[in-house]
Scaffold this motif. Structure first.
Motif, PDB file in Angstrom:
ATOM      1  N   ARG A   5      -7.776   2.981  -6.030  1.00  0.00           N
ATOM      2  CA  ARG A   5      -7.057   3.073  -4.372  1.00  0.00           C
ATOM      3  C   ARG A   5      -5.711   3.540  -4.149  1.00  0.00           C
ATOM      4  NH1 ARG A   5      -8.052  -0.199   0.731  1.00  0.00           N
ATOM      5  NH2 ARG A   5      -6.334   1.707   1.958  1.00  0.00           N
ATOM      6  N   LEU A   6      -5.367   4.593  -4.044  1.00  0.00           N
ATOM      7  CA  LEU A   6      -4.436   5.071  -3.924  1.00  0.00           C
ATOM      8  C   LEU A   6      -2.854   4.034  -2.898  1.00  0.00           C
ATOM      9  CD1 LEU A   6      -4.363   8.932  -4.724  1.00  0.00           C
ATOM     10  CD2 LEU A   6      -4.530   7.389  -5.851  1.00  0.00           C
ATOM     11  N   GLU A   7      -2.040   4.400  -3.709  1.00  0.00           N
ATOM     12  CA  GLU A   7      -1.060   3.809  -2.420  1.00  0.00           C
ATOM     13  C   GLU A   7       0.494   5.260  -1.661  1.00  0.00           C
ATOM     14  OE1 GLU A   7      -1.538   1.108  -0.780  1.00  0.00           O
ATOM     15  OE2 GLU A   7      -3.130   0.815  -1.621  1.00  0.00           O
ATOM     16  N   PRO A   8       0.988   4.030  -1.416  1.00  0.00           N
ATOM     17  CA  PRO A   8       2.551   5.199  -1.202  1.00  0.00           C
ATOM     18  C   PRO A   8       3.402   5.287  -2.428  1.00  0.00           C
ATOM     19  CG  PRO A   8       1.929   4.191   0.577  1.00  0.00           C
ATOM     20  CD  PRO A   8       1.060   3.457   0.108  1.00  0.00           C
ATOM     21  N   ASP A   9       3.594   4.172  -3.484  1.00  0.00           N
ATOM     22  CA  ASP A   9       4.124   3.696  -4.621  1.00  0.00           C
ATOM     23  C   ASP A   9       3.474   4.830  -5.656  1.00  0.00           C
ATOM     24  OD1 ASP A   9       2.338   2.230  -4.915  1.00  0.00           O
ATOM     25  OD2 ASP A   9       3.378   0.580  -5.678  1.00  0.00           O
ATOM     26  N   PHE A  10       2.222   5.533  -5.429  1.00  0.00           N
ATOM     27  CA  PHE A  10       1.776   5.826  -6.841  1.00  0.00           C
ATOM     28  C   PHE A  10       3.180   7.471  -7.083  1.00  0.00           C
ATOM     29  CE2 PHE A  10      -1.127   9.597  -7.817  1.00  0.00           C
ATOM     30  CZ  PHE A  10      -1.932   9.117  -8.568  1.00  0.00           C
ATOM     31  N   ALA A  54      -7.433   6.692   0.006  1.00  0.00           N
ATOM     32  CA  ALA A  54      -7.727   7.965  -0.751  1.00  0.00           C
ATOM     33  C   ALA A  54      -7.903   7.273  -2.375  1.00  0.00           C
ATOM     34  CB  ALA A  54      -6.474   8.580  -0.569  1.00  0.00           C
ATOM     35  N   PHE A  55      -8.600   7.912  -2.977  1.00  0.00           N
ATOM     36  CA  PHE A  55      -8.639   7.307  -4.656  1.00  0.00           C
ATOM     37  C   PHE A  55      -8.545   8.282  -5.123  1.00  0.00           C
ATOM     38  CE2 PHE A  55     -10.797   4.382  -1.507  1.00  0.00           C
ATOM     39  CZ  PHE A  55     -11.163   2.812  -1.963  1.00  0.00           C
ATOM     40  N   LEU A  63      -6.182  12.004 -14.084  1.00  0.00           N
ATOM     41  CA  LEU A  63      -6.527  12.750 -12.949  1.00  0.00           C
ATOM     42  C   LEU A  63      -6.905  14.079 -13.054  1.00  0.00           C
ATOM     43  CD1 LEU A  63      -3.309  13.097 -10.697  1.00  0.00           C
ATOM     44  CD2 LEU A  63      -4.910  11.500 -10.770  1.00  0.00           C
ATOM     45  N   LEU A  64      -8.428  13.203 -12.443  1.00  0.00           N
ATOM     46  CA  LEU A  64      -9.843  13.812 -12.708  1.00  0.00           C
ATOM     47  C   LEU A  64     -10.618  14.335 -11.653  1.00  0.00           C
ATOM     48  CD1 LEU A  64     -11.760  12.292 -15.904  1.00  0.00           C
ATOM     49  CD2 LEU A  64     -10.478  13.976 -15.542  1.00  0.00           C
ATOM     50  N   GLY A  65     -10.415  13.680 -10.075  1.00  0.00           N
ATOM     51  CA  GLY A  65     -11.031  13.625  -8.707  1.00  0.00           C
ATOM     52  C   GLY A  65      -9.341  13.131  -7.905  1.00  0.00           C
ATOM     53  N   CYS A  66     -10.140  13.383  -6.337  1.00  0.00           N
ATOM     54  CA  CYS A  66      -9.905  12.186  -5.888  1.00  0.00           C
ATOM     55  C   CYS A  66     -10.827  12.921  -4.396  1.00  0.00           C
ATOM     56  CB  CYS A  66      -8.385  12.502  -4.914  1.00  0.00           C
ATOM     57  SG  CYS A  66      -7.720  14.243  -4.724  1.00  0.00           S
ATOM     58  N   VAL A  67     -10.367  11.704  -3.609  1.00  0.00           N
ATOM     59  CA  VAL A  67     -10.880  11.880  -2.071  1.00  0.00           C
ATOM     60  C   VAL A  67     -10.389  11.616  -1.162  1.00  0.00           C
ATOM     61  CG1 VAL A  67     -12.822   9.730  -2.397  1.00  0.00           C
ATOM     62  CG2 VAL A  67     -13.300  11.595  -0.526  1.00  0.00           C
ATOM     63  N   PHE A  68      -9.819  11.635   0.053  1.00  0.00           N
ATOM     64  CA  PHE A  68      -9.173  10.966   1.640  1.00  0.00           C
ATOM     65  C   PHE A  68     -10.147  10.980   2.181  1.00  0.00           C
ATOM     66  CE2 PHE A  68      -5.742  12.899  -1.055  1.00  0.00           C
ATOM     67  CZ  PHE A  68      -4.638  12.460  -0.646  1.00  0.00           C
ATOM     68  N   LEU A  69     -10.326   9.369   2.802  1.00  0.00           N
ATOM     69  CA  LEU A  69     -11.083   8.805   4.170  1.00  0.00           C
ATOM     70  C   LEU A  69     -10.253   8.827   5.367  1.00  0.00           C
ATOM     71  CD1 LEU A  69     -13.200   6.642   1.223  1.00  0.00           C
ATOM     72  CD2 LEU A  69     -13.451   9.112   2.002  1.00  0.00           C
ATOM     73  N   LYS A  70     -10.589   8.739   6.215  1.00  0.00           N
ATOM     74  CA  LYS A  70      -9.753   8.961   7.475  1.00  0.00           C
ATOM     75  C   LYS A  70     -11.569   7.996   8.904  1.00  0.00           C
ATOM     76  CE  LYS A  70      -7.403  10.964  11.310  1.00  0.00           C
ATOM     77  NZ  LYS A  70      -6.858  11.813  11.546  1.00  0.00           N
ATOM     78  N   PRO A  71     -11.336   6.938   8.405  1.00  0.00           N
ATOM     79  CA  PRO A  71     -11.859   6.425  10.149  1.00  0.00           C
ATOM     80  C   PRO A  71     -11.344   6.881  10.925  1.00  0.00           C
ATOM     81  CG  PRO A  71     -10.179   4.948   8.444  1.00  0.00           C
ATOM     82  CD  PRO A  71      -9.615   5.940   8.569  1.00  0.00           C
ATOM     83  N   GLU A  72     -13.286   7.070  11.084  1.00  0.00           N
ATOM     84  CA  GLU A  72     -13.423   7.540  12.831  1.00  0.00           C
ATOM     85  C   GLU A  72     -13.609   6.397  13.418  1.00  0.00           C
ATOM     86  OE1 GLU A  72     -14.679  11.460  12.390  1.00  0.00           O
ATOM     87  OE2 GLU A  72     -12.550  12.256  11.805  1.00  0.00           O
ATOM     88  N   PRO A  73     -14.273   6.143  14.738  1.00  0.00           N
ATOM     89  CA  PRO A  73     -14.987   5.650  15.893  1.00  0.00           C
ATOM     90  C   PRO A  73     -16.178   5.372  15.017  1.00  0.00           C
ATOM     91  CG  PRO A  73     -13.175   7.276  17.717  1.00  0.00           C
ATOM     92  CD  PRO A  73     -13.422   7.492  16.206  1.00  0.00           C
ATOM     93  N   GLU A  74     -16.831   6.461  14.937  1.00  0.00           N
ATOM     94  CA  GLU A  74     -18.300   6.529  14.567  1.00  0.00           C
ATOM     95  C   GLU A  74     -18.849   6.734  13.393  1.00  0.00           C
ATOM     96  OE1 GLU A  74     -20.821   5.394  16.768  1.00  0.00           O
ATOM     97  OE2 GLU A  74     -19.273   4.504  18.104  1.00  0.00           O
ATOM     98  N   CYS A  75     -17.632   7.140  13.012  1.00  0.00           N
ATOM     99  CA  CYS A  75     -17.553   7.551  10.850  1.00  0.00           C
ATOM    100  C   CYS A  75     -16.340   7.321  10.655  1.00  0.00           C
ATOM    101  CB  CYS A  75     -18.109   8.736  10.851  1.00  0.00           C
ATOM    102  SG  CYS A  75     -17.159  10.264  11.824  1.00  0.00           S
ATOM    103  N   LEU A  76     -17.174   8.221   8.375  1.00  0.00           N
ATOM    104  CA  LEU A  76     -15.679   8.274   8.432  1.00  0.00           C
ATOM    105  C   LEU A  76     -15.066   8.939   7.591  1.00  0.00           C
ATOM    106  CD1 LEU A  76     -13.643   6.155   6.132  1.00  0.00           C
ATOM    107  CD2 LEU A  76     -15.183   6.402   4.723  1.00  0.00           C
TER     108      LEU A  76
END
Length: 157
Positions: A5-10, A54-55, A63-76
């Motif tokens: 999991r990526l953090e701001p201090d990455f 983010a992962f 680094l081979l890949g990444c994804v960013f995820l944002k929670p929304e009311p009914e989905c991610l």
């Protein structure tokens, strides 16, 4: 491959930016309007990590890949799913979608949602193979034709 999991201090945002730009480069000249990835900077990625989930997939330090995820009311919402060009078709994207599914379960969200451009038919096929279905079409500001397809995948909670 390790998934972190990526953090701001990455401390590898320049590399993360290079990965995303390389993964999205094939879209240049194929989609209109151009990808929002072109507007990213190392600093904007740091800010994005501070407000989204983010992962990154890392193997032998690369680094081979990444994804960013944002929670929304009914989905991610799944955004900036990127796999290094030399590592594509090796299961990394599917693995990152699996991480997104688990994150949605952890947040009790019943679906994943993403957007893909109309022109990128190969992406539509990949996402469909991963269980996503078309849920709608939309146009970017200034366009009278659809430019994006929204796809969703229901998650078993």
């Amino acid at each position: 491959m390790d998934t972190v999991r990526l953090e701001p201090d990455f401390d590898r945002y320049d590399e993360l930016l290079a990965l995303i730009l390389a993964a999205f480069a094939y879209m240049d000249g194929r989609i209109d309007p151009p990808s929002s990835a072109r507007a990213l900077t190392a600093e904007s990625l740091r800010q994005k990590v501070s407000v989204e989930i983010a992962f990154a997939g890392i193997e032998r330090g690369d680094l081979l890949g990444c994804v960013f995820l944002k929670p929304e009311p009914e989905c991610l919402y799944v955004g900036k799913l990127a796999v290094a060009p030399a590592s594509q078709r090796g299961g990394i994207g599917r693995h990152l979608i699996g991480i997104a599914e688990q994150t949605a379960r952890n947040l009790s969200l019943p679906a994943l949602r993403l957007q893909t451009r109309i022109e990128l038919t190969e992406n539509h096929a990949i996402f469909a193979a991963w269980g996503f279905v078309e849920a709608g079409r939309s146009a970017h500001p200034g366009f009278t034709r659809p430019t994006s397809i929204e796809m969703k995948k229901m998650i078993v909670l």
